[in-house]
Scaffold this motif. Structure first.
Motif, short mmCIF file in Angstrom:
data_model
loop_
_atom_site.label_atom_id
_atom_site.label_comp_id
_atom_site.label_asym_id
_atom_site.label_seq_id
_atom_site.Cartn_x
_atom_site.Cartn_y
_atom_site.Cartn_z
N CYS A 221 0.85 -1.19 0.00
CA CYS A 221 0.00 0.00 0.00
C CYS A 221 0.89 1.25 0.00
O CYS A 221 1.91 1.29 0.69
N PHE A 222 0.49 2.25 -0.79
CA PHE A 222 1.24 3.51 -0.86
C PHE A 222 0.53 4.58 -0.03
O PHE A 222 -0.69 4.75 -0.13
N PHE A 223 1.34 5.28 0.79
CA PHE A 223 0.83 6.35 1.64
C PHE A 223 1.45 7.68 1.21
O PHE A 223 2.62 7.72 0.81
N SER A 224 0.66 8.74 1.29
CA SER A 224 1.16 10.09 1.03
C SER A 224 1.46 10.75 2.37
O SER A 224 0.60 10.84 3.25
N VAL A 225 2.70 11.24 2.50
CA VAL A 225 3.14 11.86 3.75
C VAL A 225 3.25 13.37 3.53
O VAL A 225 4.13 13.84 2.79
N ASN A 226 2.35 14.12 4.14
CA ASN A 226 2.35 15.59 4.08
C ASN A 226 2.35 16.13 2.64
O ASN A 226 2.87 17.21 2.36
N SER A 227 1.80 15.32 1.72
CA SER A 227 1.69 15.71 0.30
C SER A 227 3.06 16.00 -0.33
O SER A 227 3.14 16.68 -1.37
N GLU A 228 4.12 15.51 0.26
CA GLU A 228 5.46 15.78 -0.27
C GLU A 228 6.24 14.50 -0.55
O GLU A 228 7.24 14.52 -1.27
N LEU A 229 5.78 13.38 -0.02
CA LEU A 229 6.53 12.13 -0.17
C LEU A 229 5.57 10.95 -0.15
O LEU A 229 4.65 10.90 0.67
N ASP A 230 5.78 10.00 -1.08
CA ASP A 230 5.02 8.75 -1.10
C ASP A 230 5.89 7.64 -0.54
O ASP A 230 7.04 7.47 -0.95
N VAL A 231 5.35 6.87 0.40
CA VAL A 231 6.08 5.76 1.02
C VAL A 231 5.30 4.47 0.82
O VAL A 231 4.08 4.47 0.65
N LEU A 232 6.02 3.36 0.86
CA LEU A 232 5.41 2.05 0.67
C LEU A 232 5.38 1.27 1.97
O LEU A 232 6.37 1.21 2.69
N VAL A 233 4.22 0.67 2.23
CA VAL A 233 4.09 -0.30 3.32
C VAL A 233 3.84 -1.64 2.67
O VAL A 233 2.80 -1.85 2.03
N HIS A 234 4.82 -2.55 2.79
CA HIS A 234 4.70 -3.85 2.15
C HIS A 234 3.55 -4.65 2.75
O HIS A 234 3.16 -4.43 3.90
N LEU A 235 3.04 -5.59 1.95
CA LEU A 235 1.90 -6.40 2.38
C LEU A 235 2.16 -7.08 3.73
O LEU A 235 1.29 -7.14 4.59
N GLN A 236 3.40 -7.56 3.92
CA GLN A 236 3.73 -8.27 5.17
C GLN A 236 3.86 -7.33 6.35
O GLN A 236 3.92 -7.79 7.50
N GLU A 237 3.93 -6.02 6.08
CA GLU A 237 4.08 -5.05 7.17
C GLU A 237 2.77 -4.36 7.52
O GLU A 237 2.75 -3.44 8.32
N LEU A 238 1.68 -4.80 6.90
CA LEU A 238 0.38 -4.18 7.20
C LEU A 238 -0.19 -4.69 8.51
O LEU A 238 -0.78 -3.93 9.28
N SER A 239 -0.02 -5.99 8.75
CA SER A 239 -0.63 -6.58 9.95
C SER A 239 0.10 -7.87 10.30
O SER A 239 0.71 -8.51 9.44
#
Length: 576
Positions: A221-239
């Protein structure tokens, strides 16, 4: 024109000398760009003065206007032109302002390309596969591929049309004179510098507050951080629980806190985790014991088993081999439903590999133990045929989920086992006796003929050489098939055992149904083996006659043709 009549005159030689001196000052060569000065303008043409030329070159006013040089169409203005020919077939000078502009523009493009410098241009029109960009300094036209317009897809580029902006030269074909530019590379390079500065602010272990879900992919899943940076949370790191797709636990636009777990300054990537913000449920594994039963929830069904949760985040594997005691190819998809609660027994806990293996069948009563208790070996009971193959029946007893094995050789004492097998079909009831139980191998063997009276018991009180009466059932080339009285089994008297004399050893002497006496030649009750012989009976009776009668004459009254000879032989033996 008198001066040209005789070039050998002093006046002609002086004129030639002056002319050559003037031409040597200005070097005029075809294929070079030279400056021309407008000295006359008409409705359609401009006349240029170029020092060193014999006549005035002419330029089309429309050509100058199309080049954007309308403001230079004035007497006294200088215009660069390409000298194509000093004199054509009509004696005129051929020049081109547009070609001169292209050549000078191309030289500037080559210089910028070699120095890897951006150029200024503007998008003037669309074409197949992209757009046309005009070089602002020289007016040269270049191609902008659609994929190089921006770093993200654009549905509308009207706001970019005719706007001066930077472009990067990405390809230059000097042979064809083609140039390819990219706006995307300028954007990416500027963003790369900005992104590097942004990533400098993050380090492993930082907590990012309120990151917003921007998009999903099959791997995370991709997250937007303060509209300045996109970061990735891998499937195994979601839960800590098993997640097949991010949409199972998140929604687009949802906000969540993240923990920074990796920072790659070369690739300008930041990796984050959600599950590491909460306690690791595997730390509670000491609360669970081996060989004890616990409640678990089905979280995922697969072809090889199911994944269950003992508690939120603590996932275990229930392999298909641990689903049933009796079914070998059982499917978890057919047995269970998602989120169903079931009982499981913990079989293995591997703390190093963070793995827990459980069993469902161990929570159920072992049907082989139940069967052993209810029906020990030698028990006689009723069963139902549930299936059959070419050599056996499979019989189920009562409500126990076990199919016992009944081989065709254990169906009957009398007939051929395979022939007897054909008489049974699925659903038939059959009386059986438990012959063998192997709980570890999960095998139980039963028999049907063991519940019947054994015809071989007829020979229990019999002994070798005993005479019995039999009935001829049928004859064949091998001998006589006979059945002893009060016995249900048939036996073969071989052709060689029918008579002493070979001439009398003919099965055709009997037609079937006759009764005759024979002797037991061989008897092995443990191997259920019996050989009958008429020949042996004749030999026994002959011996008895020899023992009883001692003269040749008396032997003539006996029905044995060879008795006289045997008596003479006996007398000789006694004398010797």
């Amino acid at each position: 024109m008198e001066i040209y009549k005789d070039l050998s005159t002093p006046a002609s030689k002086e004129f030639e000398k002056l002319l050559n001196g003037q031409l040597s000052k200005i070097r005029i060569e075809e294929g070079k760009i030279i400056e021309g000065k407008i000295n006359k303008i008409t409705d359609k043409f401009c006349f240029l003065f170029i020092e060193g030329l014999k006549s005035e070159p002419v330029l089309d006013i429309n050509e100058l206007k199309s080049m954007g040089l309308s403001d230079k169409i004035k007497v006294g203005e200088t215009i660069p032109v390409l000298l194509e020919k000093i004199e054509d077939k009509n004696g005129e000078v051929l020049v081109s302002a547009s070609k001169a502009q292209k050549i000078r523009g191309w030289d500037k493009l080559v210089e910028s390309y070699e120095k890897n410098e951006p150029i200024m241009g503007k998008i003037t029109s669309k074409c197949k596969g992209g757009c046309i960009v005009e070089h602002i300094d020289t007016g040269s036209l270049m191609f902008l591929p659609g994929s190089q317009i921006s770093d993200k897809p654009l549905k509308d580029i009207s706001h970019l049309m005719n706007e001066p902006q930077k472009f990067a030269l990405i390809k230059l074909d000097k042979v064809r004179g083609n140039a390819c530019v990219s706006r995307r590379e300028i954007i990416s390079s500027s963003k790369k510098v900005d992104k590097a500065k942004i990533i400098e602010k993050y380090k492993i272990g930082d907590i990012i507050k309120g990151a917003e879900v921007k998009g999903f992919s099959s791997f995370g899943c991709f997250f937007s951080v303060n509209s300045e940076l996109d970061v990735l949370v891998h499937l195994q790191e979601l839960s800590y629980s098993r997640v097949d797709h991010p949409d199972q636990v998140l929604e687009i636009g949802q906000k969540s806190d993240l923990k920074v777990i990796s920072v790659d300054k070369d690739k300008l990537q930041v990796g984050c985790s959600i599950k590491q913000l909460s306690p690791d449920p595997f730390e509670h594994i000491d609360n669970y014991e081996l060989n004890k039963i616990y409640k678990a929830k089905i979280m995922k069904l697969t072809d090889f088993g199911a994944f269950c949760e003992l508690e939120p985040g603590l996932t275990t594997l229930l392999h298909s081999s641990e689903l049933s005691w009796t079914k070998k190819n059982v499917s978890a998809k057919k047995m269970f439903k998602l989120h169903q609660d079931i009982d499981v027994m913990i079989q293995e806990i591997d703390k190093e590999k963070r793995r827990v293996a459980v069993s469902y069948r161990l929570t159920q009563e072992n049907p082989y133990e139940t069967f052993t208790k209810r029906y020990p070996i030698d028990t006689i009971c009723e069963g139902k045929v549930v299936s059959k193959n070419e050599y056996a029946l499979f019989v189920k007893i009562d409500d126990i989920d076990i199919e016992t094995f009944l081989h065709c050789n254990d169906l009957t004492f009398l007939n051929n086992g395979e022939d007897e097998l054909e008489k049974y079909k699925k659903g038939d009831n059959i009386k059986i006796k438990v012959l063998e139980i192997k709980p570890l191998e999960q095998k139980i063997r039963v028999g049907h003929k063991q519940t019947l009276k054994d015809p071989f018991e007829f020979f229990i009180d019999k002994k070798k050489n005993q005479v019995i009466t039999v009935k001829v059932i049928r004859t064949d080339n091998k001998g006589l098939v006979v059945r002893p009285e009060s016995c249900e089994m048939d036996f073969l008297i071989k052709k060689s055992e029918i008579a002493i004399n070979a001439a009398d050893a003919r099965p055709s002497r009997w037609t079937g149904g006759e009764k005759l006496d024979c002797a037991i030649k061989e008897l092995q009750t443990d191997k259920r083996r019996v050989n009958l012989s008429i020949k042996l009976l004749e030999e026994i009776e002959k011996k008895e006659a020899l023992d009883k009668y001692g003269s040749e004459g008396s032997g003539k009254n006996l029905p044995f043709s060879s008795l006289s000879k045997d008596l003479k032989k006996k007398e000789k033996e006694e004398k010797s």
